[in-house]
Write a protein that holds these residues in place. Structure first.
Motif, PDB file in Angstrom:
ATOM      1  N   HIS A   1       0.815  -1.209   0.000  1.00  0.00           N
ATOM      2  CA  HIS A   1       0.000   0.000   0.000  1.00  0.00           C
ATOM      3  C   HIS A   1       0.855   1.267   0.000  1.00  0.00           C
ATOM      4  O   HIS A   1       0.332   2.355  -0.247  1.00  0.00           O
ATOM      5  CB  HIS A   1      -0.930   0.003   1.213  1.00  0.00           C
ATOM      6  CG  HIS A   1      -1.930  -1.112   1.202  1.00  0.00           C
ATOM      7  ND1 HIS A   1      -2.931  -1.215   0.263  1.00  0.00           N
ATOM      8  CD2 HIS A   1      -2.063  -2.196   2.011  1.00  0.00           C
ATOM      9  CE1 HIS A   1      -3.645  -2.289   0.489  1.00  0.00           C
ATOM     10  NE2 HIS A   1      -3.139  -2.917   1.543  1.00  0.00           N
ATOM     11  N   SER A   2       2.140   1.144   0.286  1.00  0.00           N
ATOM     12  CA  SER A   2       2.999   2.330   0.348  1.00  0.00           C
ATOM     13  C   SER A   2       3.883   2.494  -0.877  1.00  0.00           C
ATOM     14  O   SER A   2       4.163   3.619  -1.292  1.00  0.00           O
ATOM     15  CB  SER A   2       3.870   2.292   1.609  1.00  0.00           C
ATOM     16  OG  SER A   2       4.765   1.187   1.572  1.00  0.00           O
TER      17      SER A   2
ATOM     18  N   ALA B   1       1.179   4.434   3.929  1.00  0.00           N
ATOM     19  CA  ALA B   1       0.371   3.423   4.594  1.00  0.00           C
ATOM     20  C   ALA B   1       0.811   3.344   6.044  1.00  0.00           C
ATOM     21  O   ALA B   1       1.952   3.706   6.380  1.00  0.00           O
ATOM     22  CB  ALA B   1       0.507   2.066   3.911  1.00  0.00           C
TER      23      ALA B   1
ATOM     24  N   SER C   1      -4.395   3.733   4.140  1.00  0.00           N
ATOM     25  CA  SER C   1      -3.644   3.955   2.903  1.00  0.00           C
ATOM     26  C   SER C   1      -4.079   5.308   2.366  1.00  0.00           C
ATOM     27  O   SER C   1      -5.283   5.588   2.267  1.00  0.00           O
ATOM     28  CB  SER C   1      -3.927   2.859   1.882  1.00  0.00           C
ATOM     29  OG  SER C   1      -3.238   3.091   0.667  1.00  0.00           O
TER      30      SER C   1
END
Length: 368
Positions: free
Chosen positions: A276-277, A305, A355
């Motif tokens: 998510h990052s 995230a 997120s």
């Protein structure tokens, strides 16, 4: 391909789901009680993960091509043992005895170029103690048995607390302040890849319980360069050659210090936060390493995230847990459960994962 997963609790859920998504045949080993992965694997063997010889024999019969686990020191070591005995890809399990011993890791990393060091020693009762310092068991994780001490009374209490939480030797280490981070990596055939760097917020003195994680870490280019320099040396020096690692570090006065090396993916949902990052599927990467299909990681600038934990130290977060937030993507919260004062990473009362295009801050600050 056929993949054996050691353990079937929540720590192995992401691995199991991802392996199934990739089309692999998943064979799991664990006791049936608490085995949340039991019904989603292709084959489930309800045996103790300590019955390694039986697991090895079954893996041979099944034609297993890779062995893996995640987020647990215990299952990581057993996974490495099974893989080593089968001649499959893994860090050699003999290295785990050293990696588990924080004092031994300190000795093995003394010559790492670019890594700063603090005074530390195994406590025998004969040493002169300089305050402030940190007391910790030489083995263990999740901040269990860890205490900050500033005088003789606190020292004796901390030694007793460490012994209550471990049956191993006790290490005394000079205390330094600064920012705590973790470095998430994947190693393949001796080459080490930094996948992400995580900010770790803790509640500080005395037990340093972790309260939030954020990716990517808020660090300077200079510090990032030092991390990129020291991490491959650290992992090679302690014997890691294949698989995920979660290395905890401190940044103080523009220097990088080692806290501990964990030869596994990070707990607290850290392995799931990575994608998510920066867009990289870290869990898939772990599976690919075990099966020998690993390729160089490709990242994209996806955003931020993180995860927020609920406990007495952060009771002010309760309002965010009571209703869904626009930035959250997952949560684990039981409103009937008591909110406890956490003394380790094992006794918190729920979490929310976010997120976002920007870092989310909720403790007395506006989200941004």
């Amino acid at each position: 391909m056929k993949l054996a997963i050691i353990g079937a609790s929540t720590g192995q859920l992401s691995l199991t789901l991802k392996a199934k998504e990739l089309g692999h045949t998943v064979i799991s080993f664990a006791w049936g009680e608490g085995a949340v992965c039991k019904d989603i694997t292709d084959k489930f063997y309800p045996i103790s993960i300590f019955e390694t010889e039986k697991i090895i024999e079954i893996c041979k019969q099944e034609g297993v091509e890779g062995v893996v686990s995640n987020a647990s020191d215990l299952t990581a070591e057993i996974s490495a043992y099974v893989a080593t005995q089968l001649g499959l890809i893994s860090t050699d399990y003999h290295a785990f005895a050293t990696i588990k011993d924080k004092a031994a890791v300190r000795k093995l990393t003394q010559d790492v170029t670019g890594l700063a060091h603090v005074k530390n020693f195994k406590y025998t009762g004969e040493e002169e103690i300089t305050y402030p310092c940190v007391i910790k068991p030489t083995t263990g994780c999740g901040k269990k048995g860890v205490s900050f001490v500033n005088n003789e009374k606190e020292f004796q209490e901390a030694i007793a607390y460490a012994k209550e939480n471990s049956n191993c030797a006790i290490m005394v280490e000079q205390f330094i302040g600064g920012q705590e981070i973790s470095v998430e990596t994947l190693s393949y055939k001796g080459k080490h890849h930094i996948i992400q760097i995580t900010d770790k917020e803790n509640d500080g003195i005395p037990h340093f319980v972790e309260l939030s994680h954020h990716m990517p870490a808020n660090i300077s280019d200079s510090i990032k360069g030092k991390i990129q320099q020291v991490i491959p040396q650290i992992l090679s020096n302690v014997g890691i050659t294949n698989g995920a690692s979660h290395t905890e570090m401190k940044i103080f006065n523009d220097e990088v210090y080692l806290i501990e090396v964990n030869p596994r993916g990070g707990g607290d949902q850290i392995t799931d936060l990575v994608q998510h990052s920066n867009g990289y599927d870290y869990v898939k990467g772990m599976i690919d390493v075990a099966l020998g299909t690993f390729e160089e990681p490709v990242f994209r600038d996806k955003g931020y995230a993180g995860i927020f934990f609920l406990c007495e130290q952060r009771r002010n977060r309760l309002k965010y847990f009571q209703e869904k937030q626009p930035w959250e993507i997952a949560r684990n919260y039981d409103p009937s459960a008591p909110i406890v004062h956490s003394v380790s990473n094992y006794d918190r009362g729920g979490w929310i994962i976010y997120s976002s295009e920007k870092k989310i801050m909720i403790d007395g600050q506006d989200e941004r």
